[in-house]
Design an enzyme around this catalytic site. Structure first.
Site, short mmCIF file in Angstrom:
data_model
loop_
_atom_site.label_atom_id
_atom_site.label_comp_id
_atom_site.label_asym_id
_atom_site.label_seq_id
_atom_site.Cartn_x
_atom_site.Cartn_y
_atom_site.Cartn_z
N GLY A 36 0.71 -1.16 -0.11
CA GLY A 36 0.07 -0.03 -0.05
C GLY A 36 0.75 1.35 -0.14
O GLY A 36 1.36 1.62 -1.11
N CYS A 37 1.04 1.66 1.10
CA CYS A 37 1.64 3.11 1.48
C CYS A 37 3.21 3.11 1.01
O CYS A 37 3.60 4.09 0.42
CB CYS A 37 1.69 3.67 2.87
SG CYS A 37 -0.24 4.08 3.11
N ILE A 38 3.82 1.97 1.28
CA ILE A 38 5.23 1.84 0.60
C ILE A 38 5.27 1.65 -0.93
O ILE A 38 6.11 2.60 -1.42
CB ILE A 38 5.94 0.39 1.23
CG1 ILE A 38 6.08 0.53 2.79
CG2 ILE A 38 7.19 0.20 0.66
CD1 ILE A 38 6.64 1.64 3.26
N THR A 62 4.28 5.26 -2.33
CA THR A 62 5.34 6.27 -1.97
C THR A 62 6.37 6.03 -3.05
O THR A 62 7.23 6.97 -3.43
CB THR A 62 5.86 6.26 -0.65
OG1 THR A 62 4.66 6.60 0.17
CG2 THR A 62 6.70 7.22 -0.29
#
Length: 213
Positions: free
Chosen positions: A152-154, A157
Protein backbone atom coordinates in the site's frame (compact mmCIF):
# COMPACT_ATOMS: atom_id res chain seq x y z
CA UNK A 1 17.86 -9.08 -4.14
CA UNK A 2 17.49 -12.70 -5.22
CA UNK A 3 14.01 -13.60 -6.46
CA UNK A 4 12.40 -17.01 -7.17
CA UNK A 5 13.05 -18.22 -10.71
CA UNK A 6 9.32 -18.51 -11.50
CA UNK A 7 8.77 -14.76 -11.15
CA UNK A 8 12.23 -13.61 -12.25
CA UNK A 9 12.32 -15.38 -15.63
CA UNK A 10 10.36 -12.75 -17.58
CA UNK A 11 12.47 -9.83 -16.37
CA UNK A 12 15.73 -9.60 -18.30
CA UNK A 13 18.56 -8.38 -16.05
CA UNK A 14 19.64 -5.92 -18.72
CA UNK A 15 16.13 -4.49 -19.23
CA UNK A 16 14.74 -4.33 -15.70
CA UNK A 17 16.03 -3.87 -12.18
CA UNK A 18 19.18 -1.81 -12.67
CA UNK A 19 20.60 -0.46 -9.42
CA UNK A 20 20.24 3.26 -8.67
CA UNK A 21 22.21 3.23 -5.40
CA UNK A 22 22.28 5.84 -2.65
CA UNK A 23 23.14 9.39 -3.60
CA UNK A 24 24.98 12.09 -1.67
CA UNK A 25 22.13 13.19 0.59
CA UNK A 26 19.85 10.32 1.69
CA UNK A 27 16.84 10.81 3.94
CA UNK A 28 14.87 8.26 5.95
CA UNK A 29 11.10 8.25 5.58
CA UNK A 30 9.32 6.18 8.26
CA UNK A 31 5.91 5.43 6.82
CA UNK A 32 2.85 4.88 9.03
CA UNK A 33 4.46 3.03 11.91
CA UNK A 34 1.67 4.35 14.09
CA UNK A 35 -0.19 2.52 16.85
CA UNK A 36 -3.10 1.53 14.64
CA UNK A 37 -0.73 -0.37 12.33
CA UNK A 38 1.73 -1.78 14.86
CA UNK A 39 -0.89 -3.17 17.26
CA UNK A 40 -2.05 -6.61 16.01
CA UNK A 41 -5.30 -6.22 17.97
CA UNK A 42 -6.62 -3.42 15.74
CA UNK A 43 -8.42 -3.93 12.43
CA UNK A 44 -5.53 -2.27 10.59
CA UNK A 45 -2.70 -3.79 12.62
CA UNK A 46 -0.41 -6.79 12.29
CA UNK A 47 2.71 -8.17 13.94
CA UNK A 48 5.45 -5.91 12.57
CA UNK A 49 7.82 -5.98 15.55
CA UNK A 50 10.73 -6.98 13.30
CA UNK A 51 9.98 -4.03 11.02
CA UNK A 52 9.92 -1.68 14.00
CA UNK A 53 13.25 -3.06 15.25
CA UNK A 54 14.99 -2.64 11.91
CA UNK A 55 13.50 0.80 11.39
CA UNK A 56 14.86 1.77 14.81
CA UNK A 57 18.35 0.74 13.65
CA UNK A 58 18.00 2.89 10.55
CA UNK A 59 16.66 5.78 12.59
CA UNK A 60 19.62 5.61 14.98
CA UNK A 61 22.06 5.63 12.06
CA UNK A 62 20.42 8.61 10.37
CA UNK A 63 20.25 10.49 13.67
CA UNK A 64 23.90 9.79 14.45
CA UNK A 65 24.86 11.35 11.09
CA UNK A 66 22.31 14.17 11.31
CA UNK A 67 20.77 13.07 8.00
CA UNK A 68 17.15 14.08 7.33
CA UNK A 69 14.40 11.99 8.96
CA UNK A 70 10.66 12.21 8.44
CA UNK A 71 7.65 10.26 9.65
CA UNK A 72 4.15 9.93 8.23
CA UNK A 73 0.77 9.28 9.78
CA UNK A 74 -2.74 8.98 8.40
CA UNK A 75 -5.57 10.71 10.25
CA UNK A 76 -9.06 11.96 9.46
CA UNK A 77 -11.51 14.49 10.82
CA UNK A 78 -14.57 13.24 12.71
CA UNK A 79 -16.73 13.77 9.63
CA UNK A 80 -14.37 11.67 7.47
CA UNK A 81 -15.04 14.21 4.75
CA UNK A 82 -11.30 14.32 4.10
CA UNK A 83 -11.15 10.57 3.47
CA UNK A 84 -12.97 10.55 0.12
CA UNK A 85 -13.58 7.17 -1.47
CA UNK A 86 -10.61 5.67 0.35
CA UNK A 87 -12.69 5.09 3.45
CA UNK A 88 -15.48 3.53 1.38
CA UNK A 89 -13.01 1.03 -0.02
CA UNK A 90 -11.26 0.42 3.33
CA UNK A 91 -13.77 0.92 6.18
CA UNK A 92 -11.09 0.02 8.76
CA UNK A 93 -9.61 3.47 8.13
CA UNK A 94 -12.32 4.82 10.44
CA UNK A 95 -9.95 3.91 13.28
CA UNK A 96 -7.64 6.73 12.17
CA UNK A 97 -9.16 9.82 13.80
CA UNK A 98 -7.23 13.02 14.34
CA UNK A 99 -6.11 13.54 17.93
CA UNK A 100 -6.34 9.89 19.00
CA UNK A 101 -3.58 7.54 20.17
CA UNK A 102 -4.23 5.35 17.13
CA UNK A 103 -2.55 7.86 14.81
CA UNK A 104 0.47 8.57 17.01
CA UNK A 105 3.86 7.18 16.00
CA UNK A 106 4.70 4.03 17.96
CA UNK A 107 6.62 4.99 21.12
CA UNK A 108 9.47 2.71 20.11
CA UNK A 109 10.17 5.10 17.24
CA UNK A 110 9.01 8.36 18.78
CA UNK A 111 10.12 11.44 16.82
CA UNK A 112 12.73 13.60 18.50
CA UNK A 113 13.50 17.29 18.31
CA UNK A 114 12.41 18.81 15.01
CA UNK A 115 11.70 15.52 13.25
CA UNK A 116 8.48 16.10 11.34
CA UNK A 117 5.41 13.89 11.18
CA UNK A 118 3.81 14.46 7.79
CA UNK A 119 0.03 14.11 7.87
CA UNK A 120 -1.39 12.35 4.84
CA UNK A 121 -4.83 11.18 3.82
CA UNK A 122 -4.01 8.62 1.16
CA UNK A 123 -1.38 6.00 0.38
CA UNK A 124 1.49 8.05 -1.01
CA UNK A 125 3.45 10.28 1.33
CA UNK A 126 3.63 12.80 -1.53
CA UNK A 127 -0.05 13.06 -2.41
CA UNK A 128 -1.65 16.17 -0.91
CA UNK A 129 1.29 16.86 1.44
CA UNK A 130 4.24 19.27 1.54
CA UNK A 131 6.82 16.47 1.64
CA UNK A 132 8.33 17.54 -1.69
CA UNK A 133 8.97 21.05 -0.35
CA UNK A 134 10.62 19.61 2.76
CA UNK A 135 12.89 17.35 0.72
CA UNK A 136 13.92 20.21 -1.56
CA UNK A 137 14.71 22.40 1.43
CA UNK A 138 16.86 19.62 2.92
CA UNK A 139 18.63 19.03 -0.45
CA UNK A 140 17.65 15.35 -0.41
CA UNK A 141 18.48 13.20 -3.45
CA UNK A 142 17.67 9.74 -2.05
CA UNK A 143 14.73 8.39 -0.08
CA UNK A 144 15.09 5.31 2.11
CA UNK A 145 11.60 3.98 2.85
CA UNK A 146 10.72 1.97 5.98
CA UNK A 147 7.36 1.06 7.48
CA UNK A 148 4.02 -0.32 6.33
CA UNK A 149 2.41 -1.61 4.29
CA UNK A 150 4.56 -2.89 1.45
CA UNK A 151 1.64 -3.31 -0.94
CA UNK A 152 0.00 0.00 0.00
CA UNK A 153 1.76 3.08 1.30
CA UNK A 154 5.31 1.82 0.69
CA UNK A 155 4.64 0.98 -2.94
CA UNK A 156 2.64 4.17 -3.61
CA UNK A 157 5.38 6.30 -2.05
CA UNK A 158 8.11 4.43 -3.95
CA UNK A 159 6.37 5.11 -7.26
CA UNK A 160 5.90 8.80 -6.44
CA UNK A 161 9.46 9.06 -5.15
CA UNK A 162 10.76 7.91 -8.52
CA UNK A 163 8.37 10.24 -10.33
CA UNK A 164 9.62 13.18 -8.26
CA UNK A 165 13.21 12.42 -9.25
CA UNK A 166 14.57 10.69 -6.14
CA UNK A 167 16.75 7.62 -5.90
CA UNK A 168 14.51 5.21 -4.00
CA UNK A 169 15.76 2.55 -1.59
CA UNK A 170 13.52 0.01 0.16
CA UNK A 171 15.12 -2.26 2.78
CA UNK A 172 13.02 -5.42 2.45
CA UNK A 173 13.37 -6.32 6.13
CA UNK A 174 12.33 -2.83 7.30
CA UNK A 175 8.94 -2.89 5.56
CA UNK A 176 6.01 -5.20 6.20
CA UNK A 177 2.53 -6.24 5.17
CA UNK A 178 -0.38 -8.27 6.50
CA UNK A 179 0.44 -11.23 4.25
CA UNK A 180 3.62 -12.59 2.69
CA UNK A 181 2.20 -12.81 -0.85
CA UNK A 182 1.52 -9.08 -1.35
CA UNK A 183 4.73 -8.23 0.52
CA UNK A 184 6.99 -10.22 -1.80
CA UNK A 185 5.08 -9.40 -4.99
CA UNK A 186 5.31 -5.68 -4.38
CA UNK A 187 8.96 -5.81 -3.36
CA UNK A 188 9.68 -7.57 -6.65
CA UNK A 189 7.79 -4.88 -8.57
CA UNK A 190 9.55 -2.04 -6.76
CA UNK A 191 12.95 -3.61 -7.42
CA UNK A 192 12.17 -4.17 -11.09
CA UNK A 193 10.79 -0.71 -11.88
CA UNK A 194 10.96 1.93 -9.16
CA UNK A 195 13.88 1.58 -6.76
CA UNK A 196 16.45 -0.69 -5.16
CA UNK A 197 15.22 -3.38 -2.78
CA UNK A 198 18.07 -4.20 -0.42
CA UNK A 199 18.45 -5.02 3.28
CA UNK A 200 18.83 -2.84 6.34
CA UNK A 201 22.44 -3.96 6.68
CA UNK A 202 23.23 -2.82 3.13
CA UNK A 203 21.96 0.68 3.93
CA UNK A 204 23.86 0.78 7.22
CA UNK A 205 27.06 -0.45 5.57
CA UNK A 206 26.75 2.26 2.91
CA UNK A 207 26.37 4.95 5.56
CA UNK A 208 29.40 3.56 7.41
CA UNK A 209 31.46 3.60 4.21
CA UNK A 210 30.56 7.26 3.69
CA UNK A 211 31.90 7.96 7.20
CA UNK A 212 35.27 6.58 6.12
CA UNK A 213 35.52 8.75 2.98
Amino acid sequence: MDWPDDIDADYDDEAFGASVGLGDRPALLVIDLINAFTDPETDLGSDVDDVVDRTARLLDAFRDRDLPRYFTTVAYEDSYGDAGQFIEKVPALRELRLGTDAVEVDDRLAPEGDERVVLKKYASAFFGTDLQTELTTDRVDTLVLAGVTTSGCIRATAVDSLQHGYRTIVPADAVGDRAEGPHHANLFDIDAKYGDVVTTDVVLDHLAEDDDD
